[in-house]
Motif scaffolding. Structure first.
Motif, mmCIF file in Angstrom:
data_model
loop_
_atom_site.group_PDB
_atom_site.id
_atom_site.type_symbol
_atom_site.label_atom_id
_atom_site.label_comp_id
_atom_site.label_asym_id
_atom_site.label_seq_id
_atom_site.Cartn_x
_atom_site.Cartn_y
_atom_site.Cartn_z
ATOM 1 N N VAL A 137 0.831 -1.201 0.000
ATOM 2 C CA VAL A 137 0.000 0.000 0.000
ATOM 3 C C VAL A 137 0.864 1.249 0.000
ATOM 4 N N GLY A 138 0.586 2.148 -0.915
ATOM 5 C CA GLY A 138 1.248 3.451 -0.916
ATOM 6 C C GLY A 138 0.184 4.520 -0.776
ATOM 7 N N CYS A 139 0.433 5.540 0.012
ATOM 8 C CA CYS A 139 -0.656 6.462 0.302
ATOM 9 C C CYS A 139 -0.253 7.930 0.196
ATOM 10 N N MET A 140 0.988 8.241 -0.195
ATOM 11 C CA MET A 140 1.390 9.626 -0.272
ATOM 12 C C MET A 140 0.993 10.213 -1.620
ATOM 13 N N LYS A 141 1.079 11.528 -1.726
ATOM 14 C CA LYS A 141 0.593 12.189 -2.924
ATOM 15 C C LYS A 141 1.641 12.270 -4.024
ATOM 16 N N SER A 142 2.867 12.664 -3.702
ATOM 17 C CA SER A 142 3.861 12.821 -4.755
ATOM 18 C C SER A 142 4.365 11.462 -5.220
ATOM 19 N N LYS A 143 4.900 11.441 -6.434
ATOM 20 C CA LYS A 143 5.419 10.185 -6.978
ATOM 21 C C LYS A 143 6.535 9.630 -6.108
ATOM 22 N N ASP A 144 7.491 10.466 -5.731
ATOM 23 C CA ASP A 144 8.611 9.995 -4.914
ATOM 24 C C ASP A 144 8.133 9.468 -3.569
ATOM 25 N N LYS A 188 -0.385 -4.896 -9.796
ATOM 26 C CA LYS A 188 -1.761 -4.480 -10.069
ATOM 27 C C LYS A 188 -2.596 -4.347 -8.800
ATOM 28 N N GLN A 189 -2.149 -4.990 -7.705
ATOM 29 C CA GLN A 189 -2.881 -4.889 -6.446
ATOM 30 C C GLN A 189 -2.601 -3.580 -5.721
ATOM 31 N N LEU A 190 -1.565 -2.879 -6.115
ATOM 32 C CA LEU A 190 -1.220 -1.622 -5.457
ATOM 33 C C LEU A 190 -2.282 -0.562 -5.735
ATOM 34 N N PRO A 191 -2.774 0.098 -4.705
ATOM 35 C CA PRO A 191 -3.775 1.153 -4.931
ATOM 36 C C PRO A 191 -3.284 2.243 -5.876
ATOM 37 N N ASP A 192 -1.984 2.552 -5.838
ATOM 38 C CA ASP A 192 -1.442 3.627 -6.665
ATOM 39 C C ASP A 192 -0.706 3.114 -7.899
ATOM 40 N N SER A 193 -0.877 1.837 -8.233
ATOM 41 C CA SER A 193 -0.080 1.274 -9.318
ATOM 42 C C SER A 193 -0.334 1.973 -10.651
ATOM 43 N N GLU A 194 -1.588 2.261 -10.946
ATOM 44 C CA GLU A 194 -1.890 2.876 -12.237
ATOM 45 C C GLU A 194 -1.232 4.239 -12.369
ATOM 46 N N SER A 195 -1.310 5.037 -11.308
ATOM 47 C CA SER A 195 -0.711 6.372 -11.387
ATOM 48 C C SER A 195 0.810 6.285 -11.446
ATOM 49 N N LEU A 196 1.402 5.355 -10.692
ATOM 50 C CA LEU A 196 2.857 5.191 -10.735
ATOM 51 C C LEU A 196 3.313 4.765 -12.129
ATOM 52 N N LEU A 197 2.609 3.813 -12.714
ATOM 53 C CA LEU A 197 2.968 3.344 -14.052
ATOM 54 C C LEU A 197 2.750 4.440 -15.091
ATOM 55 N N ARG A 207 5.192 8.172 -2.945
ATOM 56 C CA ARG A 207 4.485 6.904 -3.166
ATOM 57 C C ARG A 207 5.462 5.774 -3.442
ATOM 58 N N ILE A 208 6.541 6.070 -4.143
ATOM 59 C CA ILE A 208 7.574 5.054 -4.372
ATOM 60 C C ILE A 208 8.191 4.632 -3.043
ATOM 61 N N ARG A 209 8.566 5.614 -2.217
ATOM 62 C CA ARG A 209 9.170 5.304 -0.917
ATOM 63 C C ARG A 209 8.207 4.520 -0.034
ATOM 64 N N ALA A 210 6.929 4.902 -0.050
ATOM 65 C CA ALA A 210 5.937 4.211 0.776
ATOM 66 C C ALA A 210 5.776 2.757 0.341
ATOM 67 N N THR A 211 5.819 2.520 -0.962
ATOM 68 C CA THR A 211 5.702 1.159 -1.477
ATOM 69 C C THR A 211 6.876 0.304 -1.018
ATOM 70 N N VAL A 212 8.084 0.856 -1.103
ATOM 71 C CA VAL A 212 9.281 0.129 -0.681
ATOM 72 C C VAL A 212 9.225 -0.173 0.815
ATOM 73 N N ILE A 213 8.863 0.815 1.609
ATOM 74 C CA ILE A 213 8.795 0.633 3.064
ATOM 75 C C ILE A 213 7.770 -0.435 3.428
ATOM 76 N N GLU A 214 6.613 -0.378 2.790
ATOM 77 C CA GLU A 214 5.550 -1.338 3.111
ATOM 78 C C GLU A 214 5.963 -2.755 2.739
ATOM 79 N N PHE A 215 6.586 -2.906 1.568
ATOM 80 C CA PHE A 215 7.025 -4.246 1.167
ATOM 81 C C PHE A 215 8.044 -4.799 2.154
ATOM 82 N N ASN A 216 9.001 -3.983 2.558
ATOM 83 C CA ASN A 216 10.043 -4.453 3.468
ATOM 84 C C ASN A 216 9.493 -4.764 4.857
ATOM 85 N N LYS A 217 8.410 -4.098 5.252
ATOM 86 C CA LYS A 217 7.751 -4.458 6.504
ATOM 87 C C LYS A 217 7.147 -5.856 6.416
#
Length: 261
Positions: free
Chosen positions: A19-26, A91-100, A28-38
């Motif tokens: 899950v990524g929940c921040m607004k800016s691209k950077d 594809k399960q990421l809430p922000d995947s479409e916007s990141l891609l 959201r990228i950081r949030a995705t990495v942090i969540e995966f590593n958790k």
């Protein structure tokens, strides 16, 4: 053929929702990495030694280290299934479409336990869209059947993993004369592999003594022993192999429990 099956199931067992929940691209990228590593400690099991995500510019790199030496890894299977399973995870990421849409790419790396690279793929938007289209032979061959896992007691995320695994079937072993056409967990919470066999192999499986040899070979396979502790934690106590002919008719089946090992 069994190594390919176990590889696919192990892939499915690691498909966790990030899950990524921040607004800016950077952000959201950081949030995705942090969540995966958790979540990565949940991925570690008899198959996976470690899993880690990191960001580099506009690429999210996800690395998996296997508990296997290079000669124990079925590299063609990882190359076939690995990118598609990562695409399903993305594809399960809430922000995947916007990141891609913003050009973010996802890189998956699989390594043996000595650091030997097994798979290294970078996926952008077009590849992920293509890989997640429901166009595999599985969906044609199994039209009208219940969604895999729908009758099981699996958690929702594992049911989604099953769906993604089946989307990337069949797995064909021409040498063995087999094709894995469906992976399911049924209402008894049994892990069920539907294996289509050639006419020659179908005849052999009905010959007295042949099925006993197949069962013994399955029991002796070390990959099954590695897999069982992981599936037991999911409440799965039976692995069921259904061998069907080209018309889908059941010709033989084998059930394995931990007590058989």
């Amino acid at each position: 053929m069994r190594k390919k099956i176990f590889a696919v199931w192990s892939w499915g067992a690691t498909c966790l929702t990030m899950v990524g929940c921040m607004k800016s691209k950077d952000d959201r990228i950081r949030a995705t990495v942090i969540e995966f590593n958790k979540l990565s400690p949940q991925i570690r099991n008899e198959v996976f030694r470690n899993a880690e995500a990191e960001a580099s510019n506009d690429t999210i790199k996800i690395s998996f280290v296997l508990n296997a030496y290079p000669d124990e890894v079925d590299k063609p299977t990882y190359n076939k299934v690995g990118p598609a399973m990562l695409a399903g995870m993305v594809k399960q990421l809430p922000d995947s479409e916007s990141l891609l849409d913003e050009g973010v790419k996802f890189q998956v790396i699989y390594m043996a336990n000595d650091g030997t690279e097994i798979l290294n793929k970078v996926l952008g938007k077009s590849q992920i869209v293509a890989l997640t289209e429901d166009k595999s032979r599985f969906f044609n061959a199994n039209s009208g059947k219940p969604i895999p896992g729908s009758k099981s007691r699996l958690a929702p995320d594992m049911k989604e993993s099953l769906r993604m695994m089946n989307q990337n079937l069949p797995i064909v072993d021409k040498e063995a004369g087999t094709s894995v056409t469906r992976i399911d967990v049924n209402e008894k919470n049994e892990l069920v592999y539907t294996v289509e066999v050639t006419d020659e192999l179908a005849d052999a499986l009905t010959t007295e003594g042949t099925l006993d040899l197949v069962r013994e070979e399955i029991i002796q396979d070390p990959n099954l022993r590695r897999m069982f502790p992981s599936i037991l934690r999911m409440g799965i106590e039976v692995v069921h192999y259904e061998y069907v002919n080209k018309k889908g008719k059941l010709v033989a089946d084998v059930r394995i429990t931990q007590n058989d090992l």
